[in-house]
Design a protein around this motif. Sequence first.
Motif, PDB file in Angstrom:
ATOM      1  N   LYS A  17     -35.496  -6.538 -83.691  1.00  8.48           N
ATOM      2  CA  LYS A  17     -35.146  -5.286 -83.020  1.00  8.48           C
ATOM      3  C   LYS A  17     -36.408  -4.724 -82.398  1.00  8.48           C
ATOM      4  O   LYS A  17     -37.408  -4.495 -83.092  1.00  8.48           O
ATOM      5  N   VAL A  18     -36.373  -4.527 -81.084  1.00  5.91           N
ATOM      6  CA  VAL A  18     -37.559  -4.129 -80.321  1.00  5.91           C
ATOM      7  C   VAL A  18     -37.284  -2.818 -79.595  1.00  5.91           C
ATOM      8  O   VAL A  18     -36.248  -2.671 -78.933  1.00  5.91           O
ATOM      9  N   LEU A  19     -38.209  -1.882 -79.713  1.00  9.86           N
ATOM     10  CA  LEU A  19     -38.153  -0.624 -78.970  1.00  9.86           C
ATOM     11  C   LEU A  19     -39.291  -0.617 -77.971  1.00  9.86           C
ATOM     12  O   LEU A  19     -40.450  -0.882 -78.333  1.00  9.86           O
ATOM     13  N   ILE A  20     -38.997  -0.320 -76.712  1.00  7.23           N
ATOM     14  CA  ILE A  20     -40.017  -0.306 -75.665  1.00  7.23           C
ATOM     15  C   ILE A  20     -40.122   1.102 -75.102  1.00  7.23           C
ATOM     16  O   ILE A  20     -39.172   1.623 -74.504  1.00  7.23           O
ATOM     17  N   VAL A  21     -41.272   1.733 -75.328  1.00  9.07           N
ATOM     18  CA  VAL A  21     -41.542   3.082 -74.833  1.00  9.07           C
ATOM     19  C   VAL A  21     -42.168   2.953 -73.446  1.00  9.07           C
ATOM     20  O   VAL A  21     -43.185   2.292 -73.266  1.00  9.07           O
ATOM     21  N   GLY A  22     -41.546   3.595 -72.459  1.00  9.21           N
ATOM     22  CA  GLY A  22     -41.987   3.419 -71.073  1.00  9.21           C
ATOM     23  C   GLY A  22     -41.332   2.192 -70.477  1.00  9.21           C
ATOM     24  O   GLY A  22     -41.978   1.388 -69.793  1.00  9.21           O
ATOM     25  N   ALA A  23     -40.024   2.045 -70.705  1.00  8.44           N
ATOM     26  CA  ALA A  23     -39.316   0.822 -70.338  1.00  8.44           C
ATOM     27  C   ALA A  23     -39.044   0.692 -68.843  1.00  8.44           C
ATOM     28  O   ALA A  23     -38.544  -0.349 -68.408  1.00  8.44           O
ATOM     29  N   SER A  24     -39.346   1.718 -68.057  1.00  7.40           N
ATOM     30  CA  SER A  24     -39.038   1.661 -66.626  1.00  7.40           C
ATOM     31  C   SER A  24     -40.245   1.305 -65.766  1.00  7.40           C
ATOM     32  O   SER A  24     -40.117   1.172 -64.551  1.00  7.40           O
TER      33      SER A  24
ATOM     34  N   ASP B 164     -33.032  -7.832 -79.807  1.00  4.05           N
ATOM     35  CA  ASP B 164     -32.151  -6.697 -79.548  1.00  4.05           C
ATOM     36  C   ASP B 164     -33.060  -5.576 -79.040  1.00  4.05           C
ATOM     37  O   ASP B 164     -33.967  -5.138 -79.756  1.00  4.05           O
ATOM     38  N   VAL B 165     -32.848  -5.112 -77.814  1.00  4.17           N
ATOM     39  CA  VAL B 165     -33.833  -4.265 -77.135  1.00  4.17           C
ATOM     40  C   VAL B 165     -33.296  -2.866 -76.868  1.00  4.17           C
ATOM     41  O   VAL B 165     -32.206  -2.700 -76.305  1.00  4.17           O
ATOM     42  N   THR B 166     -34.106  -1.877 -77.248  1.00 10.47           N
ATOM     43  CA  THR B 166     -33.850  -0.479 -76.900  1.00 10.47           C
ATOM     44  C   THR B 166     -34.981  -0.002 -75.998  1.00 10.47           C
ATOM     45  O   THR B 166     -36.158  -0.200 -76.311  1.00 10.47           O
ATOM     46  N   GLY B 167     -34.638   0.596 -74.888  1.00 14.64           N
ATOM     47  CA  GLY B 167     -35.637   1.118 -73.964  1.00 14.64           C
ATOM     48  C   GLY B 167     -35.696   2.632 -74.012  1.00 14.64           C
ATOM     49  O   GLY B 167     -34.664   3.290 -74.143  1.00 14.64           O
ATOM     50  N   VAL B 168     -36.908   3.177 -73.919  1.00 14.61           N
ATOM     51  CA  VAL B 168     -37.111   4.620 -73.863  1.00 14.61           C
ATOM     52  C   VAL B 168     -37.611   4.966 -72.465  1.00 14.61           C
ATOM     53  O   VAL B 168     -38.597   4.386 -71.986  1.00 14.61           O
ATOM     54  N   CYS B 169     -36.940   5.901 -71.791  1.00 13.66           N
ATOM     55  CA  CYS B 169     -37.331   6.268 -70.430  1.00 13.66           C
ATOM     56  C   CYS B 169     -36.760   7.640 -70.116  1.00 13.66           C
ATOM     57  O   CYS B 169     -36.130   8.277 -70.955  1.00 13.66           O
ATOM     58  N   SER B 170     -36.978   8.104 -68.894  1.00 12.94           N
ATOM     59  CA  SER B 170     -36.458   9.408 -68.473  1.00 12.94           C
ATOM     60  C   SER B 170     -35.019   9.268 -67.992  1.00 12.94           C
ATOM     61  O   SER B 170     -34.507   8.166 -67.773  1.00 12.94           O
ATOM     62  N   THR B 171     -34.381  10.417 -67.777  1.00  7.79           N
ATOM     63  CA  THR B 171     -32.975  10.443 -67.370  1.00  7.79           C
ATOM     64  C   THR B 171     -32.725   9.637 -66.103  1.00  7.79           C
ATOM     65  O   THR B 171     -31.753   8.878 -66.011  1.00  7.79           O
ATOM     66  N   THR B 172     -33.598   9.762 -65.121  1.00  5.08           N
ATOM     67  CA  THR B 172     -33.380   9.115 -63.830  1.00  5.08           C
ATOM     68  C   THR B 172     -33.496   7.596 -63.901  1.00  5.08           C
ATOM     69  O   THR B 172     -33.061   6.909 -62.974  1.00  5.08           O
TER      70      THR B 172
END
Length: 247
Positions: free
Chosen positions: A70-77, A94-102
């Motif tokens: 399980k991988v979390l990526i902060v700044g995924a965009s 299994d990937v979760t990305g953290v980014c802004s709404t847009t």
Amino acid sequence: MTRFKAGDEVFAFPGASFGSHAEYRTISEVGLIALKPNSLSFDEAAALSFGGTTALSFLRDKSGIKCGDKVLIVGASGSVGTAAVQIAKHFGADVTGVCSTTNLDLVRSVGADRVIDYTQADFALQRETYDIILDTTGTTSFARCEHALKLGGRLLLVLGSFAQTLGLERPSKASGKKVIAGVASAKAEDMNYLAELARTGDFRPVIDRSYLFECAAAAHAYVDTGRKKGNVVLTLHHLHQAARAAA
């Protein structure tokens, strides 16, 4: 050696030596250079290099990512983030990305299984735990995300504080967790690896904007806004046109 012949379409990366803001540059044939995938334009191939080699170095070489992690990526965009999402998926994570709404739709489009809008929720306050947290933004300390890491989990700092870079932020040995910082390494075989991922469709770089070479200052100004998605590319269209005319 004769890895290449006249007329081959290639892409290359100067790595830590920089110097790519030039119309012409020599590079050793055993350096960071590979044949351009036919499925990509020159702009897209150029955008494979930085984000791709950085993500590959941290995920594969420094952390030993494996299928099912399980991988979390902060700044995924961003450049590294969009590459990391795709490369982690290639390794079966299994990937979760953290980014802004847009950027939620963008991060989903490159393969993230789920996304977190950091303007609405803080991943560090949720109950999910991860084998790997990769931070491309320099906003994640170990103290903040320790409870979000599984036993044996790794915090990968593509961009970190000075103290983190020096290795001063160390988890206790009893925790079984690690903080991994430092500079990404890139090898010639990595360029071929990324090219193959592009050929199979497992990795396609995201390009936000392309600027003519003479507009490099404007390109840097846009990057400095912190709002770019994926990569910003400088193009040398007049050179491409000359090459086509000569052919």
